[in-house]
Structure formats: structure tokens, C-alpha cells
Design a protein around this motif. Structure first.
Motif, PDB file in Angstrom:
ATOM      1  N   CYS A 163       0.294   4.009   1.972  1.00 32.83           N
ATOM      2  CA  CYS A 163      -0.083   4.836   3.123  1.00 32.83           C
ATOM      3  C   CYS A 163       1.105   5.609   3.697  1.00 32.83           C
ATOM      4  CB  CYS A 163      -0.695   3.971   4.219  1.00 32.83           C
ATOM      5  SG  CYS A 163      -2.258   3.224   3.743  1.00 32.83           S
TER       6      CYS A 163
ATOM      7  N   CYS B  47      -4.219   1.276   7.049  1.00 27.89           N
ATOM      8  CA  CYS B  47      -5.251   0.582   6.270  1.00 27.89           C
ATOM      9  C   CYS B  47      -5.365  -0.890   6.625  1.00 27.89           C
ATOM     10  CB  CYS B  47      -4.996   0.758   4.772  1.00 27.89           C
ATOM     11  SG  CYS B  47      -3.611  -0.188   4.142  1.00 27.89           S
TER      12      CYS B  47
ATOM     13  N   CYS C 246       0.854  -1.179   0.000  1.00 24.50           N
ATOM     14  CA  CYS C 246       0.000   0.000   0.000  1.00 24.50           C
ATOM     15  C   CYS C 246       0.898   1.240   0.000  1.00 24.50           C
ATOM     16  CB  CYS C 246      -0.941   0.019   1.214  1.00 24.50           C
ATOM     17  SG  CYS C 246      -0.092   0.212   2.785  1.00 24.50           S
TER      18      CYS C 246
ATOM     19  N   CYS D 241       0.050  -2.633   8.087  1.00 25.26           N
ATOM     20  CA  CYS D 241      -0.027  -1.193   7.929  1.00 25.26           C
ATOM     21  C   CYS D 241      -0.968  -0.644   9.002  1.00 25.26           C
ATOM     22  CB  CYS D 241      -0.542  -0.842   6.532  1.00 25.26           C
ATOM     23  SG  CYS D 241      -0.809   0.932   6.329  1.00 25.26           S
TER      24      CYS D 241
HETATM   25 ZN   LIG Z   1      -1.650   1.067   4.268  1.00 22.85          ZN
END
Ligand SMILES: [Zn+2]
Length: 72
Positions: free
Chosen positions: A5, A61, A3, A58
């Protein structure tokens, strides 16, 4: 990395002269090396130093970082 993020959050924190704590990782891993800040409880001679904790999910998320990516 699974991801984006960390990049997104760091971009938002930049205007506050701040960024997330990330370990410096050699070897071209895609794991972000995101660390949870820890403090040493007792200080002084002979006391063990605080250990670093690396996140395996994470925190923004919930995406799991791949196991082989954590091992760097
Ligand atoms: Zn994330």
C-alpha cells in the motif's frame, strides 16, 4: 513488508509532489516505518518535544505489520 500500500499510495501522490511520512530505518527492516504526523501542543523553553508515532497496522488495508519488523 506485508502489503504494498505505501508504495502504491506514494506512486499516486508523486504527481502532486507529495509522499507519505516514513522514518529512515537502518538495518534492512521490511517495516515501512510509516509515521503519523504529530504536533507539539505547547512550545517554549523546557517543554518536551512532540513524539513520533509509528503505525503498527497498515492504515489503508489493515494488515498488521509484524512485531519484529516494528522494533527497528
Ligand atoms: Zn496495506
Amino acid at each position: 513488508m506485508t502489503c504494498t500500500c505505501v508504495e502504491t499510495i506514494n506512486e499516486k501522490l508523486k504527481e502532486h509532489n507529495t509522499r507519505l511520512t516514513q522514518a529512515w530505518v537502518l538495518g534492512g527492516t521490511t517495516h515501512p516505518g510509516l509515521m503519523l504526523q504529530t504536533d507539539q501542543i505547547e512550545t517554549g523553553r523546557g517543554k518536551p518535544k512532540a513524539v513520533a508515532m509509528f503505525l503498527t497496522y497498515c492504515p489503508f488495508c489493515g494488515t498488521k505489520y509484524a512485531a519484529d519488523e516494528v522494533a527497528a
